[in-house]
Write an enzyme that holds these catalytic residues in place. Sequence first.
Site, PDB file in Angstrom:
ATOM      1  N   ILE A   1       0.798  -1.206  -0.047  1.00 17.67           N
ATOM      2  CA  ILE A   1       0.020   0.017  -0.017  1.00 17.67           C
ATOM      3  C   ILE A   1       0.875   1.336  -0.034  1.00 17.67           C
ATOM      4  O   ILE A   1       0.722   2.259  -0.610  1.00 17.67           O
ATOM      5  CB  ILE A   1      -1.144  -0.069   1.134  1.00 17.67           C
ATOM      6  CG1 ILE A   1      -1.908  -1.093   1.134  1.00 17.67           C
ATOM      7  CG2 ILE A   1      -1.833   1.199   1.420  1.00 17.67           C
ATOM      8  CD1 ILE A   1      -2.649  -1.396   2.469  1.00 17.67           C
TER       9      ILE A   1
ATOM     10  N   THR B   1       7.559  -3.962  15.818  1.00 18.08           N
ATOM     11  CA  THR B   1       7.389  -3.229  14.798  1.00 18.08           C
ATOM     12  C   THR B   1       6.053  -2.254  14.948  1.00 18.08           C
ATOM     13  O   THR B   1       6.122  -1.114  14.957  1.00 18.08           O
ATOM     14  CB  THR B   1       7.207  -3.800  13.319  1.00 18.08           C
ATOM     15  OG1 THR B   1       8.583  -4.426  13.198  1.00 18.08           O
ATOM     16  CG2 THR B   1       7.078  -2.857  12.294  1.00 18.08           C
TER      17      THR B   1
ATOM     18  N   THR C   1      -6.337  -0.893  10.452  1.00 16.54           N
ATOM     19  CA  THR C   1      -7.167  -2.084   9.623  1.00 16.54           C
ATOM     20  C   THR C   1      -8.268  -2.059  10.305  1.00 16.54           C
ATOM     21  O   THR C   1      -8.529  -1.969  11.341  1.00 16.54           O
ATOM     22  CB  THR C   1      -6.288  -3.248   9.751  1.00 16.54           C
ATOM     23  OG1 THR C   1      -7.019  -4.681   9.352  1.00 16.54           O
ATOM     24  CG2 THR C   1      -5.715  -3.501  11.230  1.00 16.54           C
ATOM     25  N   ASP C   2      -9.359  -2.883   9.435  1.00 17.42           N
ATOM     26  CA  ASP C   2     -10.408  -3.371   9.939  1.00 17.42           C
ATOM     27  C   ASP C   2     -10.327  -4.345  11.000  1.00 17.42           C
ATOM     28  O   ASP C   2     -11.573  -4.834  11.700  1.00 17.42           O
ATOM     29  CB  ASP C   2     -11.473  -3.478   9.062  1.00 17.42           C
ATOM     30  CG  ASP C   2     -11.196  -4.701   8.004  1.00 17.42           C
ATOM     31  OD1 ASP C   2     -10.238  -5.217   8.314  1.00 17.42           O
ATOM     32  OD2 ASP C   2     -11.949  -4.954   7.152  1.00 17.42           O
ATOM     33  N   GLU C   3      -9.421  -5.038  10.748  1.00 15.65           N
ATOM     34  CA  GLU C   3      -9.420  -6.160  11.905  1.00 15.65           C
ATOM     35  C   GLU C   3      -9.279  -6.098  13.374  1.00 15.65           C
ATOM     36  O   GLU C   3      -9.482  -6.809  14.110  1.00 15.65           O
ATOM     37  CB  GLU C   3      -8.162  -6.931  11.572  1.00 15.65           C
ATOM     38  CG  GLU C   3      -7.956  -7.624   9.966  1.00 15.65           C
ATOM     39  CD  GLU C   3      -7.128  -8.758   9.845  1.00 15.65           C
ATOM     40  OE1 GLU C   3      -6.453  -9.282  10.757  1.00 15.65           O
ATOM     41  OE2 GLU C   3      -6.658  -9.027   8.498  1.00 15.65           O
TER      42      GLU C   3
ATOM     43  N   TYR D   1      -1.500 -10.023  14.942  1.00 16.88           N
ATOM     44  CA  TYR D   1      -1.417  -8.953  14.162  1.00 16.88           C
ATOM     45  C   TYR D   1      -2.379  -7.988  14.366  1.00 16.88           C
ATOM     46  O   TYR D   1      -2.150  -6.661  14.715  1.00 16.88           O
ATOM     47  CB  TYR D   1      -1.536  -9.489  12.862  1.00 16.88           C
ATOM     48  CG  TYR D   1      -1.842  -8.282  11.643  1.00 16.88           C
ATOM     49  CD1 TYR D   1      -1.172  -7.476  11.237  1.00 16.88           C
ATOM     50  CD2 TYR D   1      -3.257  -7.969  11.161  1.00 16.88           C
ATOM     51  CE1 TYR D   1      -1.375  -6.337  10.670  1.00 16.88           C
ATOM     52  CE2 TYR D   1      -3.454  -6.994  10.413  1.00 16.88           C
ATOM     53  CZ  TYR D   1      -2.453  -6.108  10.027  1.00 16.88           C
ATOM     54  OH  TYR D   1      -2.876  -5.077   9.374  1.00 16.88           O
TER      55      TYR D   1
ATOM     56  N   ALA E   1      -4.176  -7.358  17.143  1.00 14.66           N
ATOM     57  CA  ALA E   1      -3.954  -6.811  18.563  1.00 14.66           C
ATOM     58  C   ALA E   1      -2.862  -5.956  18.694  1.00 14.66           C
ATOM     59  O   ALA E   1      -3.019  -4.981  19.348  1.00 14.66           O
ATOM     60  CB  ALA E   1      -3.573  -8.141  19.502  1.00 14.66           C
ATOM     61  N   SER E   2      -1.815  -6.165  17.821  1.00 13.82           N
ATOM     62  CA  SER E   2      -0.633  -5.171  17.696  1.00 13.82           C
ATOM     63  C   SER E   2      -1.219  -3.900  17.101  1.00 13.82           C
ATOM     64  O   SER E   2      -0.850  -2.827  17.306  1.00 13.82           O
ATOM     65  CB  SER E   2       0.469  -5.694  17.106  1.00 13.82           C
ATOM     66  OG  SER E   2       0.123  -5.873  15.651  1.00 13.82           O
ATOM     67  N   LYS E   3      -2.139  -4.075  16.136  1.00 15.28           N
ATOM     68  CA  LYS E   3      -2.636  -2.985  15.155  1.00 15.28           C
ATOM     69  C   LYS E   3      -3.536  -2.133  16.133  1.00 15.28           C
ATOM     70  O   LYS E   3      -3.371  -0.741  16.145  1.00 15.28           O
ATOM     71  CB  LYS E   3      -3.238  -3.276  13.967  1.00 15.28           C
ATOM     72  CG  LYS E   3      -2.526  -3.723  12.921  1.00 15.28           C
ATOM     73  CD  LYS E   3      -1.398  -2.701  12.337  1.00 15.28           C
ATOM     74  CE  LYS E   3      -2.055  -1.538  11.610  1.00 15.28           C
ATOM     75  NZ  LYS E   3      -1.025  -0.714  11.110  1.00 15.28           N
TER      76      LYS E   3
ATOM     77  N   LEU F   1      -3.759 -13.490   0.134  1.00 15.89           N
ATOM     78  CA  LEU F   1      -4.442 -14.431  -0.774  1.00 15.89           C
ATOM     79  C   LEU F   1      -4.536 -14.083  -2.234  1.00 15.89           C
ATOM     80  O   LEU F   1      -4.172 -15.244  -3.028  1.00 15.89           O
ATOM     81  CB  LEU F   1      -5.977 -14.635  -0.419  1.00 15.89           C
ATOM     82  CG  LEU F   1      -7.038 -15.490  -0.936  1.00 15.89           C
ATOM     83  CD1 LEU F   1      -6.709 -16.808  -0.618  1.00 15.89           C
ATOM     84  CD2 LEU F   1      -8.471 -14.913  -0.661  1.00 15.89           C
TER      85      LEU F   1
ATOM     86  N   HIS G   1      -9.094 -18.095  13.006  1.00 16.94           N
ATOM     87  CA  HIS G   1      -9.694 -17.515  11.654  1.00 16.94           C
ATOM     88  C   HIS G   1     -10.923 -16.618  11.888  1.00 16.94           C
ATOM     89  O   HIS G   1     -12.052 -17.296  12.201  1.00 16.94           O
ATOM     90  CB  HIS G   1      -9.657 -18.362  10.663  1.00 16.94           C
ATOM     91  CG  HIS G   1      -9.884 -17.998   9.291  1.00 16.94           C
ATOM     92  ND1 HIS G   1     -10.033 -19.025   8.431  1.00 16.94           N
ATOM     93  CD2 HIS G   1      -9.907 -16.789   8.788  1.00 16.94           C
ATOM     94  CE1 HIS G   1      -9.699 -18.243   7.092  1.00 16.94           C
ATOM     95  NE2 HIS G   1      -9.855 -16.824   7.475  1.00 16.94           N
TER      96      HIS G   1
END
Length: 351
Positions: free
Chosen positions: A15, A103, A132-134, A157, A159-161, A197, A291
């Site tokens: 991105i 990071t 992120t939307d996650e 991932y 949780a870090s974001k 993916l 997942h």
Amino acid sequence: MSAKTILITGGAGFIGSHVVREFVLKYPEYHILNLDALTYAGNLSNLTDIEDKDNYEFIKGDIVDLNFINELFIKHEITDVIHLAAESHVDRSILNPLAFIHTNVVGTSNLLHAAKSNWSNTSEHKFYHVSTDEVYGSLSETGYFLETTPYDPRSPYSASKASSDMIVRSFAHTFNLPIVISNCSNNYGPNQFPEKLIPLFISNIIDQKPLPVYGKGENVRDWLYVVDHAKAIDLIFHEGQPGETYNIGGENEWSNIDLIKLLCQKMDTKLGRNKGDSESLITFVKDRAGHDFRYAIDCSKLKKNLDWAPIETFETGIEKTIDWYLGNQQWIEHVKSGAYQEYYSQQYSNR
Ligand code: NAD
Ligand code: DAU
């Protein structure tokens, strides 16, 4: 003196490279500093078309190194930050969570600290955190993520974001740092590393390798063409309200298996193979641990308040994407030449 010196972190990644290109070409009056550690995911060949522009400069460096970041702010008199540098792949965060904490959490905190220390009149600056939307967790068949949805990250991932989003907000609340955050859905398009993916499956179809579908392939993602994300970042950077969060999404939900079948059909046509050749490569494998079932973004705030709309439909975006990978098979081979095989066998051999 240019009006702004903008530090874009992670600009050699997927991105980030599109954001750098958008800013370098659209704003010749800005000085764009691309800071990137060139991890496995960073690749300067993503930017060869703009590397000679007068308003562009690349700096190799690590956001986890606080002294280096502080000196960078002082030396270049950085006025603004657009922060994308991150470890970004969920599967890798399951293999090695600590790299993500370093990071994404420590690195982001270092940038905030340097901005706070070096920006005396904060109203002249902006710290834009790309997220992120996650962070919102996982949806069932219905519902959408809004900016007000409580955070519920479920992978190392995400949780870090989520942690980095919270730390960014804490610097706004406590130190008046003028921040803005955007939370975007799944991106696709040129320059994406073939671990995610769509590029992984395009690459495997070209090589006639198995297509490893996690679980039953019923998980749902909301896909946005990467250049539309870059254009949204430009809009939010210039017109977003300080302190605000904006969701960005494609309003384009696909179950993995439907998306994969579409990709297979298109690739058969493009490669002149028989109908069904690529689908025969589909292999259902052990599911990703933890997942998330479904992500779907409500981006009405961005559309209504800042008049944003994506340019690409999924039909046009996926065509451009497939054509780009088919036309850049050397790029795929180049980015896969490092430690990729080791990662690939660790990730897929025991599934
Ligand atoms: P990417 O993995 O393709 O690129 C990340 C870049 O950051 C690479 O160039 C890498 O070299 C650099 N980097 C990594 N660690 C660094 C460090 N310690 N110091 C300096 N540079 C470092 O990632 P991407 O998919 O382009 O994602 C960019 C950002 O957008 C991330 O913050 C990610 O969380 C967010 N995001 C991604 C998506 C998506 O679908 N890919 C969606 C929403 C948000
Ligand atoms: O939603 C935004 C996020 O989208 C970003 O924050 C992340 O950086 C980005 O990587 C992406 O995360 P996902 O985990 O959704 O993307 P990925 O491409 O890894 O996987 C998409 C879906 O496909 C997911 O349901 C898992 C599935 N999948 C993935 C791979 C790599 C498979 O079935 N097989 C695979 O081999």
